[in-house]
Write a protein that holds these residues in place. Structure first.
Motif, PDB file in Angstrom:
ATOM      1  N   ASP A 428       0.887  -1.170   0.000  1.00  0.00           N
ATOM      2  CA  ASP A 428       0.000   0.000   0.000  1.00  0.00           C
ATOM      3  C   ASP A 428       0.924   1.219   0.000  1.00  0.00           C
ATOM      4  OD1 ASP A 428      -1.684   2.108   0.568  1.00  0.00           O
ATOM      5  OD2 ASP A 428      -2.486   1.249   2.415  1.00  0.00           O
ATOM      6  N   THR A 433       2.256  13.415  -6.173  1.00  0.00           N
ATOM      7  CA  THR A 433       2.911  14.011  -7.338  1.00  0.00           C
ATOM      8  C   THR A 433       4.218  14.670  -6.887  1.00  0.00           C
ATOM      9  OG1 THR A 433       0.723  14.460  -8.254  1.00  0.00           O
ATOM     10  CG2 THR A 433       2.578  15.641  -9.240  1.00  0.00           C
ATOM     11  N   ASP A 519      -1.417  15.892   4.104  1.00  0.00           N
ATOM     12  CA  ASP A 519      -2.271  14.800   4.565  1.00  0.00           C
ATOM     13  C   ASP A 519      -2.236  14.715   6.078  1.00  0.00           C
ATOM     14  OD1 ASP A 519      -3.451  13.034   2.384  1.00  0.00           O
ATOM     15  OD2 ASP A 519      -1.402  13.290   1.670  1.00  0.00           O
TER      16      ASP A 519
HETATM   17  C1  WTA Z   1      -3.470  10.278  -1.461  1.00  0.00           C
HETATM   18  C2  WTA Z   1      -0.735   9.893  -6.265  1.00  0.00           C
HETATM   19  C3  WTA Z   1      -3.605   6.916   1.404  1.00  0.00           C
HETATM   20  C4  WTA Z   1      -2.967  11.276  -0.439  1.00  0.00           C
HETATM   21  C5  WTA Z   1       0.467   8.956  -6.125  1.00  0.00           C
HETATM   22  C6  WTA Z   1      -1.955  12.082  -1.227  1.00  0.00           C
HETATM   23  C7  WTA Z   1      -2.895   8.049  -0.466  1.00  0.00           C
HETATM   24  C8  WTA Z   1      -2.602  12.149  -2.575  1.00  0.00           C
HETATM   25  C9  WTA Z   1      -2.085   6.948  -0.835  1.00  0.00           C
HETATM   26  C10 WTA Z   1      -1.601  12.358  -3.681  1.00  0.00           C
HETATM   27  C11 WTA Z   1      -2.090   5.783   0.012  1.00  0.00           C
HETATM   28  C12 WTA Z   1      -1.854   8.538  -2.302  1.00  0.00           C
HETATM   29  N1  WTA Z   1      -2.862   5.835   1.115  1.00  0.00           N
HETATM   30  N2  WTA Z   1      -3.647   8.019   0.647  1.00  0.00           N
HETATM   31  N3  WTA Z   1      -1.394   4.690  -0.261  1.00  0.00           N
HETATM   32  N4  WTA Z   1      -1.454   7.295  -1.974  1.00  0.00           N
HETATM   33  N5  WTA Z   1      -2.744   8.999  -1.413  1.00  0.00           N
HETATM   34  O1  WTA Z   1      -0.549  13.630  -6.198  1.00  0.00           O
HETATM   35  O2  WTA Z   1      -4.032  12.088  -0.024  1.00  0.00           O
HETATM   36  O3  WTA Z   1      -2.285  12.228  -7.378  1.00  0.00           O
HETATM   37  O4  WTA Z   1      -1.704  13.354  -0.699  1.00  0.00           O
HETATM   38  O5  WTA Z   1      -0.333  11.213  -6.192  1.00  0.00           O
HETATM   39  O6  WTA Z   1      -3.268  10.893  -2.726  1.00  0.00           O
HETATM   40  O7  WTA Z   1      -2.225  12.280  -4.931  1.00  0.00           O
HETATM   41  P1  WTA Z   1      -1.364  12.402  -6.249  1.00  0.00           P
END
Ligand code: WTA
Length: 669
Positions: A428, A433, A519
């Protein structure tokens, strides 16, 4: 049962632990917790030495670096800055003369099921030829190129070709609108757009080139000199003379010239790409990544998180328009010499068993997808036996991954049982980004897994949970997720807006050098495992796609003939994680009938799709005479969130001028 209850229950019962079994441990690069802890200890004892070692081991440098980390201008950190490399050479040329040269790099499955394979040697040839096309169009090192492409081998070729000549790409997801594309072209000052005539998804042909034309026609895109069009389908497309060329024409024009293209060495800090993502304001941020540190991370996490082995078949289902598709489709798998699957279509076409069928057919061993996809396929499997994963042979699977949003323990367990057959570790992976690649994730051969937890930071990632002042909080206490030391693949700046970079990610109250992820998180009391509790800013996560509430609000109020005021919040959704909920005040007053309300709601949805893209369409629209505000005139967003969820109102509403609106807002369209 409401979602809130669900969450509470999930947390309470989460004492299930799944340690790696013998199969996962055996031969793993990082085998067992002591091996992981040793790497963490090495990074803690000699931070720069640790990263220098990794960068020498995993990256081919044309000019070796002598400085590992430069913090003199924090938070504008620089990594390996006097070193030089070429990212494309690290993904392709590096493998020539090794057993990887003739290995399949990409297994491409088209929307209609047609399969095409390309070897590393042939991919190098195609990338080099296309890089020559870019050069012939006058595109140079440092120029920005917008890529608006479907999921195809050509999409990866376009990105790699930019990297090869040192051009900085900015990929725009094919689901974004003409307006969104225009804004990104202008902000990036792009000189060219690489696109396709159409994209094929779910049996439908959807225009891309026509949207590029529409976006450029909106104005301000004079920097664009060239539009290169990959003809994905036989359908016609409209040409602007002197500006547009098909791939075939552009390649034909180079007939008789060498097919080779020497990779251009760039400094480690040279911007490899800009990727726009949503933040707390209406304007998307151009997240700028460097070359050296980013490439290191893409390669390193393929090894660490996926424990990649030579005979693995890797499949990341993300689109190249998102960061996951950058790091784990366009760069990581190639840098690691993996065979990867790229899929053009959607998981539910022609049936919701498509993913499982593809895993069987291509003998996928590492499968990496988003919780939204899993949740929607669970629903499909539960309502139709024929698309249940049990109908396919999934025994090739070795490791499963999850990305983009929190995975609820129920979905985790289903994934573990029905896809992994209780044999495959689930990584997980938490990242963003801005982080460039995984930062908090289990390691398949080491970390005991707890459903719903991204477990522990990678070695060298100094993640912590703090309060508003930056003070560490004890395990068990919820707070803000931060990373206290820089890491090689971190965001370098926001393109054109260094001030916003500082303000968004390195708050003064915490000293100005600590990375604030945006987060909320909590660490478990027993193991110190991290669990992400969701965004603490105005960013929503819908089907794993990041959307800013302000962006959608701006789009709604831009419909000036209809909308007087709008507020957008998220609410939990069983499948998409979160759903967009809009509260709208119309200029003409509230709709007088359900029929009128539904009509206007439909009109507003298609408006938002045009302004941003279909992914941003509000699921619920609620109409009020006005919006609930505090005495100082601030919209009461917490109250709106309760209404959106359908919760009982517990907030103090005595200050509301017009309590009747609470009832008005109770109805969603
Ligand atoms: C969420 C995507 C919980 C989180 C790679 C983060 C997650 C945002 C997880 C980034 C995970 C991403 N568990 N929440 N394993 N992975 N997030 O920029 O809120 O599209 O800040 O990147 O997705 O989204 P982004």
């Amino acid at each position: 049962m409401s979602n809130t209850n669900n969450n509470i229950e999930s947390v309470l019962v989460e004492n299930r632990v799944f340690p790696p079994d013998a199969r996962a441990l055996q031969g793993a690069r990082i085998s067992g917790m002591p091996a992981y802890e040793a790497l963490c200890a090495e990074a803690a004892a000699d931070f720069e030495g640790f990263w220098a070692r990794q960068a020498k081991e995993h990256v081919v440098w044309t000019q070796p670096f002598t400085r590992t980390l430069d913090e003199s201008n924090a938070p504008f950190y620089q990594w390996f800055d006097d070193g030089e490399l070429n990212v494309s050479a690290n993904c392709l040329d590096k493998h020539m003369g090794t057993p990887v040269e003739h290995k399949t790099a990409i297994v491409f499955e088209a929307d209609d099921g047609t399969v095409t394979k390309i070897s590393y040697r042939d991919l190098l040839g195609r990338v080099s030829q296309f890089a020559n096309v870019l050069k012939a169009e006058g595109i140079q090192k440092g120029d920005r190129v917008v890529i608006y492409m479907p999921m195809t081998i050509e999409g990866v070729i376009a990105m790699q070709a930019c990297a090869r000549i040192g051009a900085t790409h900015s990929v725009v997801f094919g689901g974004f609108s003409a307006k969104a594309l225009q804004e990104r072209i202008i902000d990036a000052g792009a000189v060219a757009v690489i696109t396709a005539n159409y994209q094929l998804r779910g049996g439908k042909e959807l225009p891309l080139k026509a949207i590029v034309d529409e976006g450029i026609a909106l104005g301000g895109c004079e920097s664009i000199k060239t539009v290169l069009v990959y003809e994905r389908t036989l359908s016609d497309w409209k040409r602007v003379e002197g500006r547009d060329k098909s791939f075939t024409e552009a390649l034909d024009a180079l007939e008789g010239q060498s097919h080779e293209c020497a990779p251009v060495p760039v400094g480690a800090e040279h911007p490899l790409f800009i990727l726009y993502t949503s933040g707390s304001t209406g304007k998307p941020k151009g997240v700028q990544h460097a070359s050296g540190g980013y490439l290191l991370w893409a390669k390193l996490t393929m090894d660490w998180t996926f424990d990649l082995r030579p005979d693995d078949v890797f499949w990341c289902t993300a689109d190249i328009g998102w960061i996951t598709g950058h790091t784990y489709v366009a760069y990581g798998p190639l840098a690691a010499g993996a065979t990867q699957v790229i899929f053009e279509g959607i998981p539910t076409f022609p049936h919701a068993g498509r993913f499982w069928q593809m895993i069987e057919q291509h003998k996928v061993s590492i499968f990496y997808t988003a919780p939204t996809a899993i949740r929607s396929l669970i629903k499909a499997a539960e309502s139709d036996e024929k698309v249940h994963p049990k109908n396919w042979d999934l025994s090739s699977l070795r490791i499963l991954g999850s990305v983009g949003e929190p995975i609820n323990p129920e979905a985790w367990m289903w994934y573990h049982r029905n896809i992994g057959h209780e044999k495959c570790p689930i990584v997980d992976t938490f990242w963003q980004t801005e982080t460039g690649g995984h930062v908090i994730t289990p390691l398949p051969g080491a970390t005991p897994l707890v459903p719903g937890s991204c477990t522990l930071p990678l070695p060298g990632i100094m993640a912590a949970i703090v309060d508003e002042t930056g003070k560490d909080l004890p395990h068990g206490a919820g707070g803000m997720l931060v990373i206290k030391r820089p890491w090689p693949s971190m965001i370098r700046t926001i393109w054109n807006d260094p001030e916003r970079f500082k303000k968004s990610y390195f708050p003064e109250e915490m000293g100005g050098t600590i990375y604030l992820a945006g987060d909320g998180a909590v660490r478990s009391e027993d193991r110190g495992y991290f669990r992400i509790t969701g965004r603490i800013d105005d960013v929503l996560n819908v089907s794993g796609h990041r959307l800013g509430t302000m962006e959608i609000e701006s789009a709604l109020v831009a419909k000036t003939d209809l909308v007087a005021e709008a507020a957008v919040v998220g609410r939990p959704d069983d499948v998409t994680g979160e759903a967009v909920c809009a509260f709208v005040v119309l200029k003409r007053g509230r709709p007088t009938s359900d029929e009128e309300a539904r009509k206007i709601a439909a009109e507003l949805r298609s408006w938002v799709a045009k302004e941003i893209g279909p992914i941003a369409k509000p699921k619920d629209i609620r109409f009020g005479e006005n919006l609930p505000k505090t005495r100082s005139g601030k919209i009461m967003r917490r109250l709106l969130r309760s209404i959106a969820k359908g919760e009982a109102i517990t907030q103090d509403t005595s200050t509301l001028e017009n309590p009747a609106i609470l009832e008005q807002l109770g109805q969603a369209y």
